[in-house]
Design a protein around this motif. Sequence first.
Motif, short mmCIF file in Angstrom:
data_model
loop_
_atom_site.label_atom_id
_atom_site.label_comp_id
_atom_site.label_asym_id
_atom_site.label_seq_id
_atom_site.Cartn_x
_atom_site.Cartn_y
_atom_site.Cartn_z
N ALA A 70 0.84 -1.20 0.00
CA ALA A 70 0.00 0.00 0.00
C ALA A 70 0.88 1.25 0.00
O ALA A 70 0.64 2.20 -0.76
N ILE A 71 1.91 1.25 0.84
CA ILE A 71 2.80 2.41 0.94
C ILE A 71 3.51 2.68 -0.38
O ILE A 71 3.58 3.83 -0.85
N SER A 72 4.03 1.64 -1.04
CA SER A 72 4.76 1.84 -2.30
C SER A 72 3.84 2.41 -3.37
O SER A 72 4.24 3.28 -4.15
N ASN A 73 2.59 1.95 -3.40
CA ASN A 73 1.64 2.47 -4.39
C ASN A 73 1.24 3.91 -4.08
O ASN A 73 1.12 4.75 -4.99
N LEU A 74 1.06 4.22 -2.82
CA LEU A 74 0.69 5.58 -2.44
C LEU A 74 1.83 6.57 -2.68
O LEU A 74 1.61 7.71 -3.10
N GLU A 75 3.06 6.12 -2.44
CA GLU A 75 4.22 6.98 -2.71
C GLU A 75 4.32 7.29 -4.21
O GLU A 75 4.59 8.42 -4.60
N LEU A 76 4.09 6.26 -5.04
CA LEU A 76 4.13 6.48 -6.49
C LEU A 76 2.97 7.37 -6.93
O LEU A 76 3.13 8.24 -7.80
N SER A 77 1.81 7.17 -6.32
CA SER A 77 0.65 8.01 -6.62
C SER A 77 0.95 9.48 -6.32
O SER A 77 0.70 10.37 -7.13
N GLU A 78 1.52 9.72 -5.13
CA GLU A 78 1.88 11.08 -4.72
C GLU A 78 2.84 11.71 -5.73
O GLU A 78 2.67 12.86 -6.17
N GLU A 79 3.84 10.95 -6.13
CA GLU A 79 4.85 11.44 -7.08
C GLU A 79 4.22 11.78 -8.43
O GLU A 79 4.51 12.83 -9.03
N LEU A 80 3.34 10.91 -8.92
CA LEU A 80 2.72 11.13 -10.23
C LEU A 80 1.73 12.29 -10.20
O LEU A 80 1.64 13.07 -11.16
N PHE A 81 0.98 12.42 -9.10
CA PHE A 81 0.08 13.57 -8.98
C PHE A 81 0.87 14.88 -9.01
O PHE A 81 0.49 15.84 -9.69
N LEU A 82 1.97 14.92 -8.27
CA LEU A 82 2.80 16.13 -8.26
C LEU A 82 3.38 16.40 -9.65
O LEU A 82 3.45 17.55 -10.11
N GLN A 83 3.81 15.34 -10.32
CA GLN A 83 4.39 15.47 -11.66
C GLN A 83 3.39 16.08 -12.64
O GLN A 83 3.76 16.86 -13.52
N SER A 84 2.10 15.74 -12.47
CA SER A 84 1.07 16.24 -13.40
C SER A 84 0.52 17.60 -13.00
O SER A 84 -0.25 18.20 -13.74
N GLY A 85 0.89 18.09 -11.81
CA GLY A 85 0.41 19.38 -11.35
C GLY A 85 -0.85 19.31 -10.51
O GLY A 85 -1.43 20.35 -10.18
N ALA A 86 -1.28 18.09 -10.12
CA ALA A 86 -2.49 17.92 -9.31
C ALA A 86 -2.10 17.87 -7.83
O ALA A 86 -2.13 16.82 -7.18
#
Length: 346
Positions: A311-327
């Motif tokens: 769960a943590i690894s997926n949430l960390e990647l989610s956080e990174e991708l949201f920031l990358q897209s500007g969300a």
Amino acid sequence: MSHQGDSGQRMLLEFRAREAWNQRDYAGAQKLAEQWAALSLSDGEEEGWWNASFLAAECLRRQGHMHESREVAETLEAHRLTRGSAALRARVLTLRAFALQGSGDLTAAVQVARRAVTELLTEPDHNALAIEAENALIAALAESGSLEDAWHECLVLADLLQRDPDNKYAGQSYWAIGNVAFLLKRIPEGVSYHQLAAKTLSPTNDLDLWARFNRGSADFRLAAGVIEPETLECIERAELASSIVGGTERDRVELKLIRAQWLVLTGQFDTAVEQLTTIIDQKHLLAVHTAAQAHFLLGQALSARGVDADAISNLELSEELFLQSGAEDRASMATALLQSITEPQG
């Protein structure tokens, strides 16, 4: 071939390209539009080349080829004809904004869509173009989490629609306004605008658009936490319509993601994990912020099952991708969920 023969060939290619577009054969329309553009270029017919290239870019976007669509739009933006017309600049900027949003570059999408809207302030007679540009701006603002700004633009759009109630984008516009209302937890307004959209759109007239509307309505209802039978009906209508019209592989993956979100929100975590895993295997088809949502939901489902490390690894990647897209607002949701897992509860 004589000039008259070339003219006839261009007219035939244009007719066939637009007919393919009307039949939603976007790959066929793109190929014909590119042939029309090439012939127009060789004949020095700038206006024909411009129109053909614009149609090709729209076809690319409809097929999910966002980067390629944006590249054609950028070429058009630099052209002499575009530079000489505020209306043409607005059309190209709107196309670019939709393509940027579709590829997950939300910050740039907002900037470009704002430029399109600004161009049309100097062209008060172009109400239809203003409606489309506002739709692009609202979509980008909503995806990036700038909801109050998006709602302000929704009020502008609602005013434009009052002046032009029969606009061909009316149904999509009511849909967009409803989306923002749902995200702002203005649930009655969201339901009301989506009901207006449902009355304006028709499965008989455009089954593909009807499928996308029901998919979108379900998506935003879920984002607002509206877990009611009407939400599930939207998902099922979208799935049924999509099974008939087909659509792109990207469309099918995005629809699976909405079904997965329903599964997570209704506590069906095992099935959700299975579905989300297959979606993430195909995340190369998705915009960055959409892939981020898949990882966020998988992290949520895994956390509910007690599988904290994954769960943590997926949430960390989610956080990174949201920031990358500007969300950034959506990234903060991933951060909050991460903290709830990793930090001891007091």
